[in-house]
Structure formats: structure tokens, C-alpha cells
Design a protein around this motif. Structure first.
Motif, PDB file in Angstrom:
ATOM      1  N   ASP A 121      28.745  12.557   1.007  1.00  0.00           N
ATOM      2  CA  ASP A 121      27.896  12.101   2.111  1.00  0.00           C
ATOM      3  C   ASP A 121      27.535  10.626   1.950  1.00  0.00           C
ATOM      4  O   ASP A 121      27.527   9.861   2.923  1.00  0.00           O
ATOM      5  CB  ASP A 121      26.634  12.956   2.163  1.00  0.00           C
ATOM      6  N   LEU A 122      27.231  10.202   0.744  1.00  0.00           N
ATOM      7  CA  LEU A 122      26.917   8.795   0.500  1.00  0.00           C
ATOM      8  C   LEU A 122      28.130   7.906   0.782  1.00  0.00           C
ATOM      9  O   LEU A 122      27.994   6.800   1.328  1.00  0.00           O
ATOM     10  CB  LEU A 122      26.457   8.607  -0.947  1.00  0.00           C
ATOM     11  N   ILE A 123      29.317   8.381   0.421  1.00  0.00           N
ATOM     12  CA  ILE A 123      30.537   7.613   0.696  1.00  0.00           C
ATOM     13  C   ILE A 123      30.725   7.436   2.193  1.00  0.00           C
ATOM     14  O   ILE A 123      31.041   6.338   2.676  1.00  0.00           O
ATOM     15  CB  ILE A 123      31.757   8.301   0.057  1.00  0.00           C
ATOM     16  N   LEU A 124      30.522   8.510   2.956  1.00  0.00           N
ATOM     17  CA  LEU A 124      30.678   8.414   4.415  1.00  0.00           C
ATOM     18  C   LEU A 124      29.680   7.434   5.016  1.00  0.00           C
ATOM     19  O   LEU A 124      30.023   6.637   5.893  1.00  0.00           O
ATOM     20  CB  LEU A 124      30.501   9.789   5.054  1.00  0.00           C
ATOM     21  N   MET A 125      28.439   7.495   4.543  1.00  0.00           N
ATOM     22  CA  MET A 125      27.423   6.591   5.082  1.00  0.00           C
ATOM     23  C   MET A 125      27.737   5.140   4.730  1.00  0.00           C
ATOM     24  O   MET A 125      27.414   4.230   5.485  1.00  0.00           O
ATOM     25  CB  MET A 125      26.035   6.988   4.575  1.00  0.00           C
ATOM     26  N   ALA A 126      28.375   4.914   3.582  1.00  0.00           N
ATOM     27  CA  ALA A 126      28.755   3.556   3.188  1.00  0.00           C
ATOM     28  C   ALA A 126      29.929   3.052   4.021  1.00  0.00           C
ATOM     29  O   ALA A 126      29.993   1.872   4.373  1.00  0.00           O
ATOM     30  CB  ALA A 126      29.101   3.513   1.704  1.00  0.00           C
ATOM     31  N   ILE A 127      30.844   3.968   4.368  1.00  0.00           N
ATOM     32  CA  ILE A 127      32.013   3.576   5.155  1.00  0.00           C
ATOM     33  C   ILE A 127      31.649   3.324   6.608  1.00  0.00           C
ATOM     34  O   ILE A 127      32.104   2.348   7.218  1.00  0.00           O
ATOM     35  CB  ILE A 127      33.099   4.674   5.068  1.00  0.00           C
ATOM     36  N   ASP A 128      30.829   4.200   7.167  1.00  0.00           N
ATOM     37  CA  ASP A 128      30.502   4.134   8.589  1.00  0.00           C
ATOM     38  C   ASP A 128      29.003   3.929   8.773  1.00  0.00           C
ATOM     39  O   ASP A 128      28.219   4.865   8.621  1.00  0.00           O
ATOM     40  CB  ASP A 128      30.948   5.419   9.283  1.00  0.00           C
ATOM     41  N   PRO A 129      28.560   2.707   9.091  1.00  0.00           N
ATOM     42  CA  PRO A 129      27.126   2.449   9.249  1.00  0.00           C
ATOM     43  C   PRO A 129      26.471   3.305  10.325  1.00  0.00           C
ATOM     44  O   PRO A 129      25.266   3.550  10.278  1.00  0.00           O
ATOM     45  CB  PRO A 129      27.078   0.956   9.624  1.00  0.00           C
ATOM     46  N   SER A 130      27.242   3.761  11.325  1.00  0.00           N
ATOM     47  CA  SER A 130      26.649   4.564  12.394  1.00  0.00           C
ATOM     48  C   SER A 130      26.214   5.938  11.892  1.00  0.00           C
ATOM     49  O   SER A 130      25.431   6.621  12.551  1.00  0.00           O
ATOM     50  CB  SER A 130      27.636   4.725  13.550  1.00  0.00           C
ATOM     51  N   LEU A 131      26.710   6.358  10.735  1.00  0.00           N
ATOM     52  CA  LEU A 131      26.301   7.627  10.142  1.00  0.00           C
ATOM     53  C   LEU A 131      25.206   7.454   9.089  1.00  0.00           C
ATOM     54  O   LEU A 131      24.757   8.430   8.496  1.00  0.00           O
ATOM     55  CB  LEU A 131      27.508   8.315   9.490  1.00  0.00           C
ATOM     56  N   PHE A 132      24.792   6.229   8.874  1.00  0.00           N
ATOM     57  CA  PHE A 132      23.812   5.946   7.817  1.00  0.00           C
ATOM     58  C   PHE A 132      22.429   6.428   8.222  1.00  0.00           C
ATOM     59  O   PHE A 132      21.960   6.184   9.333  1.00  0.00           O
ATOM     60  CB  PHE A 132      23.764   4.452   7.525  1.00  0.00           C
ATOM     61  N   MET A 133      21.783   7.150   7.310  1.00  0.00           N
ATOM     62  CA  MET A 133      20.395   7.586   7.509  1.00  0.00           C
ATOM     63  C   MET A 133      19.618   7.265   6.244  1.00  0.00           C
ATOM     64  O   MET A 133      19.881   7.849   5.188  1.00  0.00           O
ATOM     65  CB  MET A 133      20.333   9.080   7.805  1.00  0.00           C
ATOM     66  N   VAL A 135      16.750   7.912   4.844  1.00  0.00           N
ATOM     67  CA  VAL A 135      16.025   8.901   4.057  1.00  0.00           C
ATOM     68  C   VAL A 135      16.956   9.756   3.208  1.00  0.00           C
ATOM     69  O   VAL A 135      16.545  10.309   2.179  1.00  0.00           O
ATOM     70  CB  VAL A 135      15.179   9.805   4.987  1.00  0.00           C
ATOM     71  N   MET A 136      18.236   9.852   3.598  1.00  0.00           N
ATOM     72  CA  MET A 136      19.156  10.685   2.842  1.00  0.00           C
ATOM     73  C   MET A 136      19.597  10.034   1.529  1.00  0.00           C
ATOM     74  O   MET A 136      20.016  10.733   0.605  1.00  0.00           O
ATOM     75  CB  MET A 136      20.392  11.014   3.690  1.00  0.00           C
ATOM     76  N   VAL A 137      19.507   8.712   1.433  1.00  0.00           N
ATOM     77  CA  VAL A 137      19.924   8.029   0.208  1.00  0.00           C
ATOM     78  C   VAL A 137      19.009   8.402  -0.963  1.00  0.00           C
ATOM     79  O   VAL A 137      19.491   8.888  -1.996  1.00  0.00           O
ATOM     80  CB  VAL A 137      19.992   6.512   0.415  1.00  0.00           C
ATOM     81  N   PRO A 138      17.683   8.219  -0.859  1.00  0.00           N
ATOM     82  CA  PRO A 138      16.831   8.652  -1.975  1.00  0.00           C
ATOM     83  C   PRO A 138      16.878  10.162  -2.198  1.00  0.00           C
ATOM     84  O   PRO A 138      16.746  10.625  -3.336  1.00  0.00           O
ATOM     85  CB  PRO A 138      15.431   8.186  -1.572  1.00  0.00           C
ATOM     86  N   HIS A 139      17.067  10.925  -1.126  1.00  0.00           N
ATOM     87  CA  HIS A 139      17.179  12.380  -1.270  1.00  0.00           C
ATOM     88  C   HIS A 139      18.349  12.742  -2.180  1.00  0.00           C
ATOM     89  O   HIS A 139      18.199  13.502  -3.152  1.00  0.00           O
ATOM     90  CB  HIS A 139      17.366  13.013   0.109  1.00  0.00           C
ATOM     91  N   HIS A 140      19.515  12.184  -1.902  1.00  0.00           N
ATOM     92  CA  HIS A 140      20.699  12.497  -2.697  1.00  0.00           C
ATOM     93  C   HIS A 140      20.589  11.946  -4.112  1.00  0.00           C
ATOM     94  O   HIS A 140      20.953  12.619  -5.085  1.00  0.00           O
ATOM     95  CB  HIS A 140      21.953  11.926  -2.021  1.00  0.00           C
ATOM     96  N   VAL A 141      20.092  10.723  -4.233  1.00  0.00           N
ATOM     97  CA  VAL A 141      20.012  10.078  -5.547  1.00  0.00           C
ATOM     98  C   VAL A 141      19.010  10.802  -6.452  1.00  0.00           C
ATOM     99  O   VAL A 141      19.274  11.045  -7.638  1.00  0.00           O
ATOM    100  CB  VAL A 141      19.641   8.591  -5.392  1.00  0.00           C
ATOM    101  N   MET A 142      17.841  11.164  -5.901  1.00  0.00           N
ATOM    102  CA  MET A 142      16.840  11.865  -6.712  1.00  0.00           C
ATOM    103  C   MET A 142      17.358  13.217  -7.192  1.00  0.00           C
ATOM    104  O   MET A 142      17.143  13.602  -8.343  1.00  0.00           O
ATOM    105  CB  MET A 142      15.554  12.046  -5.900  1.00  0.00           C
ATOM    106  N   ALA A 143      18.063  13.927  -6.309  1.00  0.00           N
ATOM    107  CA  ALA A 143      18.626  15.219  -6.717  1.00  0.00           C
ATOM    108  C   ALA A 143      19.654  15.024  -7.834  1.00  0.00           C
ATOM    109  O   ALA A 143      19.693  15.800  -8.796  1.00  0.00           O
ATOM    110  CB  ALA A 143      19.264  15.905  -5.515  1.00  0.00           C
TER     111      ALA A 143
END
Length: 335
Positions: A121-133, A135-143
Motif C-alpha cells: 500500500d505504501l508503494i502504491l501511494m508513493a507511485i500514484d499521488p492520487s492514491l495518497f492518504m 493518515v495511512m502512512v503513520p498507521h502502516h509504519v506504527m504497525a
């Protein structure tokens, strides 16, 4: 280091977990790519296909991870007795922390699967800014930082399973806000029913357990303080934040559902008014351009956020049974 895990073993386990999670991320990317011919055969607009693919992966991950964690809570010792102690508001404090000293086999199976999905999911958000959210970055990183600690130290694994089990509401969210509206069921009984099911499952999985879990934290405070300093910091951050966010999201979800239902009543009244005035409008010769303008206003309201800005979020806060987003830009990389 945990008394049950020498530091050398923890380092080896961390490396193995990282390798398996990376392999899992590669599998998620391949699965995403393999679904491209499928989405091309649907009625989904070309610019929304990337979002469709990402949400399908999200539904698959949430369903599998939630079912496995629920199974662990119900069948894998000592979690069933811990769950019963929490539900009945009594039990040995150390049971809540999970001082059995044994890593959960089911958690060891779930973590590479889930952390790989987060990496995908992080890779997709990095590739496509339109999919970037954001709040999901700290969510994924903290987990990714905290959940492996629970497995490797055999501490608080019950709570990790409880948090993963809350993903049970995610398939209903994606169905209500994206899949059903995009596949011709917007406003249909199935869509409304799915939206109501979303509210119910979200409350059951994410909100109702909060007071019981809060009680367990208080009852087991002595066991928590007996943990190492680093583990106490991990617990302080990772246990409370998701609960607070779930309460906030549930508030937004209910507010959006009520707004959607009241909007439906207003639309019904407006349709009755239009029916009453059909004869008069025909006598006055209402122009087609007026109808086109009204249609344009409806489309505009359907593709704008409350602030008036076009929404490019892939997973909006669930404020209604449907998203307010217009087709994304940049999804050409999936087509």
C-alpha cells in the motif's frame, strides 16, 4: 530482550519477518497486476481502475487477517480464557498482558501477510499521488514497528489480535462507499443495507470492545509496569491511539449515515414536488437547457467535498454510504 528470546534469536526473527514481509508485498503487487484484465471488463471508469484494484486487495487482506485473528482469539490458548476474563470483568492481571512466554503461532502467520500488504500500500501511494492518504502512512509504519515487538517478546499479543480483528468492518466500508455505487447499485436496497451493516459491524468490532479493553489495561496495570521501559512506551502509544481514532471515525460514520438518510427524505419530497408541478412546467415550456443545468448541479454536488474541493482520496473517512470523489488523475499507470 525478552527472557524467552535471547537477543541473537530476536535479530534472526526480525530478519526473517522482514524477508517474509517483503516477499508478501511482492505477492500483493503481482495480485494487483493480475487483476487488471478483470477490472477492464467491468463498468468502472478507466481513471478509477487503480482505486478499484487497490480496494479489492484491501478487502482480501482485511477479510483473511480478521478471520485468522478472530480464530486465534477463540481457539488459541491462552486467548479464549483472556477474552472471557475481559468480558466478565475479572481475571488474573498477567493474563491480559499475555505472560505465557510463547509467541502466538497465528500472529506469526498473520504478520508477514499484513505487513507485506502495508508495504504494498505504501508503494502504491508513493507511485500514484492520487492514491495518497496521509493518515495511512503513520498507521502502516506504527504497525510495522510495534506489532513485531509483541510477537518477539510474547507480550500483549492478545491486543494485537484484537486490533487486527477490527478489520472485519473494512469489506463493508469498501462495498458501501465504492463498489456498490460504481457497479450500478447506488441508492438501491442492497446499497442501503450494506451501509447499515457497515455501521453495525463497525460498532461491534471497533467501538463496543473499547470499555472492556480499557478495563483490562487498568486491571493489568501492575503487569504492564513490570514490562521493560521500551515495551511500556510501545504499549502507551500502540494500544490507545487506535481506540481513540475508532471512536472518532464511528462518530463521523453515524453523522454521515444520518445525513444520507435525511438527504434521501429531502430527495423524495423534491420528487413529489416535481410531479405536482409537471403540468405547470409543461405549460410554461421549460427548456432542455434548464434540465441540463440541473443535471450538471446534481453531478457537481456528487463529485465535490463539503468544502467544495474535488476529492482525490482513495479511502475517505466514512462520512456517508458513498464517497464524494471524482475520477482520479494518475491512474493511467494501472491501465
Amino acid at each position: 530482550a525478552s527472557p524467552h528470546h535471547p537477543s541473537s534469536i530476536i535479530i534472526m526473527d526480525t530478519a526473517t519477518l522482514a524477508l517474509r514481509s517483503t516477499a508478501s508485498a511482492a505477492c500483493w503487487l503481482l495480485f494487483h497486476w493480475a487483476l487488471r484484465p478483470v477490472v477492464r471488463r467491468t463498468s468502472v471508469e478507466k481513471l478509477e481502475r487503480g482505486d478499484w484494484l487497490n480496494r479489492v486487495c484491501g478487502v482480501v487482506h482485511a477479510t483473511v487477517a480478521a478471520v485468522l485473528s478472530i480464530r486465534a482469539l477463540l481457539t488459541e490458548a491462552p486467548f479464549p480464557s483472556m477474552a472471557w476474563s475481559i468480558l466478565t470483568l475479572h481475571g488474573a492481571p498477567e493474563d491480559y498482558v499475555g505472560a505465557s512466554g510463547e509467541p502466538s503461532p497465528m500472529l506469526a502467520l498473520i504478520l508477514p501477510f499484513t505487513l507485506g500488504y502495508f508495504l504494498y500500500d505504501l508503494i502504491l501511494m508513493a507511485i500514484d499521488p492520487s492514491l495518497f492518504m496521509p493518515v495511512m502512512v503513520p498507521h502502516h509504519v506504527m504497525a510495522a514497528l510495534f506489532w513485531p515487538v509483541a510477537l518477539q517478546t510474547a507480550s500483549c499479543q492478545f491486543y494485537v489480535h484484537a486490533m487486527i480483528a477490527t478489520e472485519l468492518s473494512t469489506p463493508f466500508l469498501h462495498a458501501a462507499v465504492f463498489f456498490l455505487p460504481r457497479h450500478g447499485f447506488k441508492g438501491a436496497p442492497l446499497h442501503i443495507g450494506c451501509g447499515l451493516a457497515l455501521v453495525f459491524v463497525f460498532f461491534l468490532a471497533r467501538v463496543l470492545p473499547i470499555p472492556f479493553l480499557a478495563y483490562s489495561w487498568w486491571a493489568s496495570r501492575a503487569a504492564f509496569f513490570a514490562l521493560s521501559t521500551n515495551l511500556r512506551y510501545v504499549c502507551a502509544v500502540s494500544l490507545w491511539v487506535p481506540m481513540v481514532m475508532n471512536v472518532y471515525w464511528f462518530h463521523m460514520l453515524v453523522a454521515g449515515a444520518l445525513k444520507q438518510l435525511s438527504k434521501g427524505d429531502e430527495d423524495g419530497d423534491a420528487q413529489e414536488g416535481d410531479a405536482d408541478g409537471d403540468g405547470q412546467s409543461q405549460g410554461k415550456g421549460r427548456s432542455k437547457s434548464g434540465g441540463s443545468k440541473a443535471k450538471g448541479e446534481v453531478l457537481k454536488s456528487a463529485t465535490s467535498t463539503p468544502t467544495g474541493r474535488k476529492s482525490l482520496r482513495k479511502r475517505q473517512t466514512p462520512t456517508a454510504f458513498e464517497p464524494g470523489g471524482d475520477p482520479r488523475e494518475g491512474d493511467h499507470i494501472y491501465n
